[in-house]
Motif scaffolding. Structure first.
Motif, PDB file in Angstrom:
ATOM      1  N   LEU A   1      48.848  41.290  24.512  1.00  0.00           N
ATOM      2  CA  LEU A   1      48.781  40.469  25.731  1.00  0.00           C
ATOM      3  C   LEU A   1      48.219  41.262  26.907  1.00  0.00           C
ATOM      4  CD1 LEU A   1      52.117  38.460  25.449  1.00  0.00           C
ATOM      5  CD2 LEU A   1      49.792  37.583  25.244  1.00  0.00           C
ATOM      6  N   GLU A   2      48.594  42.535  27.004  1.00  0.00           N
ATOM      7  CA  GLU A   2      48.028  43.347  28.086  1.00  0.00           C
ATOM      8  C   GLU A   2      46.503  43.412  27.934  1.00  0.00           C
ATOM      9  OE1 GLU A   2      49.211  47.459  28.405  1.00  0.00           O
ATOM     10  OE2 GLU A   2      48.237  47.641  30.355  1.00  0.00           O
ATOM     11  N   GLY A   3      46.053  43.535  26.672  1.00  0.00           N
ATOM     12  CA  GLY A   3      44.607  43.559  26.409  1.00  0.00           C
ATOM     13  C   GLY A   3      43.945  42.255  26.849  1.00  0.00           C
ATOM     14  N   VAL A   4      44.640  41.144  26.610  1.00  0.00           N
ATOM     15  CA  VAL A   4      44.095  39.844  27.029  1.00  0.00           C
ATOM     16  C   VAL A   4      43.928  39.828  28.551  1.00  0.00           C
ATOM     17  CG1 VAL A   4      44.612  37.366  27.216  1.00  0.00           C
ATOM     18  CG2 VAL A   4      45.026  38.553  25.047  1.00  0.00           C
ATOM     19  N   TYR A   5      44.974  40.298  29.254  1.00  0.00           N
ATOM     20  CA  TYR A   5      44.899  40.325  30.730  1.00  0.00           C
ATOM     21  C   TYR A   5      43.751  41.202  31.199  1.00  0.00           C
ATOM     22  CZ  TYR A   5      48.953  37.603  32.103  1.00  0.00           C
ATOM     23  OH  TYR A   5      49.800  36.554  32.352  1.00  0.00           O
ATOM     24  N   ARG A   6      43.605  42.364  30.580  1.00  0.00           N
ATOM     25  CA  ARG A   6      42.518  43.277  30.991  1.00  0.00           C
ATOM     26  C   ARG A   6      41.157  42.634  30.747  1.00  0.00           C
ATOM     27  NH1 ARG A   6      43.588  48.458  32.353  1.00  0.00           N
ATOM     28  NH2 ARG A   6      45.749  49.081  32.153  1.00  0.00           N
ATOM     29  N   ARG A   7      41.022  41.972  29.587  1.00  0.00           N
ATOM     30  CA  ARG A   7      39.728  41.345  29.284  1.00  0.00           C
ATOM     31  C   ARG A   7      39.428  40.198  30.257  1.00  0.00           C
ATOM     32  NH1 ARG A   7      41.285  42.579  24.187  1.00  0.00           N
ATOM     33  NH2 ARG A   7      42.162  40.537  23.713  1.00  0.00           N
ATOM     34  N   LEU A   8      40.473  39.444  30.628  1.00  0.00           N
ATOM     35  CA  LEU A   8      40.269  38.339  31.568  1.00  0.00           C
ATOM     36  C   LEU A   8      39.788  38.880  32.917  1.00  0.00           C
ATOM     37  CD1 LEU A   8      43.393  36.075  30.880  1.00  0.00           C
ATOM     38  CD2 LEU A   8      40.999  35.506  30.436  1.00  0.00           C
ATOM     39  N   LEU A   9      40.427  39.965  33.368  1.00  0.00           N
ATOM     40  CA  LEU A   9      40.026  40.551  34.657  1.00  0.00           C
ATOM     41  C   LEU A   9      38.610  41.109  34.573  1.00  0.00           C
ATOM     42  CD1 LEU A   9      43.368  42.326  35.609  1.00  0.00           C
ATOM     43  CD2 LEU A   9      42.267  40.520  36.936  1.00  0.00           C
ATOM     44  N   ASP A  10      38.364  41.820  33.476  1.00  0.00           N
ATOM     45  CA  ASP A  10      37.043  42.417  33.281  1.00  0.00           C
ATOM     46  C   ASP A  10      35.968  41.328  33.239  1.00  0.00           C
ATOM     47  OD1 ASP A  10      35.595  44.772  32.948  1.00  0.00           O
ATOM     48  OD2 ASP A  10      35.328  44.335  30.812  1.00  0.00           O
ATOM     49  N   GLY A  11      36.258  40.277  32.475  1.00  0.00           N
ATOM     50  CA  GLY A  11      35.300  39.174  32.329  1.00  0.00           C
ATOM     51  C   GLY A  11      35.046  38.450  33.643  1.00  0.00           C
ATOM     52  N   SER A  12      36.028  38.506  34.550  1.00  0.00           N
ATOM     53  CA  SER A  12      35.844  37.853  35.853  1.00  0.00           C
ATOM     54  C   SER A  12      35.141  38.767  36.843  1.00  0.00           C
ATOM     55  CB  SER A  12      37.207  37.459  36.454  1.00  0.00           C
ATOM     56  OG  SER A  12      37.919  36.661  35.569  1.00  0.00           O
ATOM     57  N   GLY A  13      34.916  40.021  36.444  1.00  0.00           N
ATOM     58  CA  GLY A  13      34.227  40.950  37.338  1.00  0.00           C
ATOM     59  C   GLY A  13      35.148  41.680  38.305  1.00  0.00           C
ATOM     60  N   VAL A  14      36.455  41.683  38.014  1.00  0.00           N
ATOM     61  CA  VAL A  14      37.405  42.408  38.874  1.00  0.00           C
ATOM     62  C   VAL A  14      37.369  43.881  38.492  1.00  0.00           C
ATOM     63  CG1 VAL A  14      39.842  42.677  39.509  1.00  0.00           C
ATOM     64  CG2 VAL A  14      38.901  40.384  39.058  1.00  0.00           C
ATOM     65  N   GLU A  15      37.212  44.752  39.486  1.00  0.00           N
ATOM     66  CA  GLU A  15      37.252  46.185  39.186  1.00  0.00           C
ATOM     67  C   GLU A  15      38.719  46.624  39.135  1.00  0.00           C
ATOM     68  OE1 GLU A  15      35.266  50.435  40.457  1.00  0.00           O
ATOM     69  OE2 GLU A  15      34.685  48.628  41.510  1.00  0.00           O
ATOM     70  N   MET A  16      39.090  47.269  38.031  1.00  0.00           N
ATOM     71  CA  MET A  16      40.504  47.637  37.849  1.00  0.00           C
ATOM     72  C   MET A  16      40.738  49.115  38.093  1.00  0.00           C
ATOM     73  SD  MET A  16      41.489  45.563  34.405  1.00  0.00           S
ATOM     74  CE  MET A  16      39.847  45.306  33.787  1.00  0.00           C
ATOM     75  N   PHE A  17      41.856  49.417  38.716  1.00  0.00           N
ATOM     76  CA  PHE A  17      42.272  50.809  38.902  1.00  0.00           C
ATOM     77  C   PHE A  17      43.683  50.950  38.340  1.00  0.00           C
ATOM     78  CE2 PHE A  17      39.202  49.990  42.279  1.00  0.00           C
ATOM     79  CZ  PHE A  17      38.334  51.057  42.121  1.00  0.00           C
ATOM     80  N   ASP A  18      43.841  51.853  37.379  1.00  0.00           N
ATOM     81  CA  ASP A  18      45.176  52.108  36.837  1.00  0.00           C
ATOM     82  C   ASP A  18      45.824  53.161  37.722  1.00  0.00           C
ATOM     83  OD1 ASP A  18      45.433  50.500  34.321  1.00  0.00           O
ATOM     84  OD2 ASP A  18      43.539  51.519  33.917  1.00  0.00           O
ATOM     85  N   ALA A  19      46.353  52.714  38.826  1.00  0.00           N
ATOM     86  CA  ALA A  19      46.870  53.650  39.817  1.00  0.00           C
ATOM     87  C   ALA A  19      47.844  52.953  40.749  1.00  0.00           C
ATOM     88  CB  ALA A  19      45.711  54.213  40.647  1.00  0.00           C
ATOM     89  N   ARG A  20      48.738  53.750  41.328  1.00  0.00           N
ATOM     90  CA  ARG A  20      49.588  53.226  42.387  1.00  0.00           C
ATOM     91  C   ARG A  20      48.725  53.156  43.644  1.00  0.00           C
ATOM     92  NH1 ARG A  20      54.750  52.315  43.676  1.00  0.00           N
ATOM     93  NH2 ARG A  20      55.468  52.796  45.766  1.00  0.00           N
ATOM     94  N   ALA A  21      48.929  52.118  44.433  1.00  0.00           N
ATOM     95  CA  ALA A  21      48.131  51.988  45.654  1.00  0.00           C
ATOM     96  C   ALA A  21      49.058  51.837  46.850  1.00  0.00           C
ATOM     97  CB  ALA A  21      47.219  50.765  45.547  1.00  0.00           C
TER      98      ALA A  21
END
Ligand SMILES: Cc1cc2nc3c(=O)[nH]c(=O)nc-3n(C[C@H](O)[C@H](O)[C@H](O)COP(=O)(O)OP(=O)(O)OC[C@H]3O[C@@H](n4cnc5c(N)ncnc54)[C@H](O)[C@@H]3O)c2cc1C
Length: 170
Positions: free
Chosen positions: A94-114
């Motif tokens: 499921l985490e992979g699904v979420y990542r792919r959805l974000l990626d496919g939408s063009g959202v840049e992801m940062f695995d970090a605390r902000a």
């Protein structure tokens, strides 16, 4: 003033992921930072694992009922380890699904605390700074005991601490 993004979302849970994807659909440039796992409380620690655990807990009763209807079933035993493996495999999926959805939408992801450095700047845990026209804080919530009669009967603990204990016991 030029910004790196139109929208920077802090938190990759149900709220943050949905907001990020909806914003990209309007043509906005969007980034999202998640300090733990994409999907947030619902996918990783809440709704999904809870439901799978509840489903798993129901089968003993079903087997007993089946015996009452003439089924011959040997003594069954619940084993936490294989269940836990399958549970985590499903959460990974499921985490992979979420990542792919974000990626496919063009959202840049940062695995970090902000953290918010100023009204238009987000600082990531490695010190990188990103600017955005808008910053959305979607970092979830914590339980609060209400000021009411018998409130002391409510039991509350952060779900992450429950989850850590579950994992360490297995
Ligand atoms: C045990 C349990 C069972 C549940 N069951 C259900 C259910 O069956 N149905 C239902 O509708 N709801 C359920 N919920 C509620 C649901 O999980 C929440 O409503 C939902 O997750 C809230 O989404 P959110 O995006 O606001 O926050 P979250 O999902 O908590 O996401 C916030 C994210 O922000 C990240 N974060 C926090 N601070 C930072 C930071 N500084 N930098 C980067 N990232 C950060 C966190 O790691 C987290 O991933 C359940 C909750 C729990 C605890």
């Amino acid at each position: 003033m030029a910004f790196d993004y139109d929208l920077f979302v802090i938190g990759g849970g149900s709220g943050g992921v949905r907001a990020a994807r909806t914003a990209t659909a309007t043509g906005a440039s969007v980034a999202l930072a998640e300090e733990s796992r994409m999907g947030g409380t619902c996918v990783i620690r809440g709704c999904v694992p809870k439901k799978l655990m509840v489903y798993a807990s129901g089968y003993g009763e079903v087997l007993d009922e089946a015996r009452a209807y003439g089924w011959e079933i040997g003594e069954g035993r619940f084993d936490w380890r294989p269940f836990r493996q399958k549970l985590h495999a499903e959460l990974d999926r499921l985490e992979g699904v979420y990542r792919r959805l974000l990626d496919g939408s063009g959202v840049e992801m940062f695995d970090a605390r902000a953290r918010i450095a100023d009204p238009h700047t987000v600082e990531l845990s490695d010190g990188t700074r990103k600017t955005a026209k808008h910053i959305l804080v979607a970092t979830g919530g914590r339980p609060v005991r209400p000021d009411m009669t018998n409130a002391h009967l409510a039991w509350s603990r952060t779900t992450s601490s429950i989850w850590r204990r579950c994992r360490s016991r297995s």
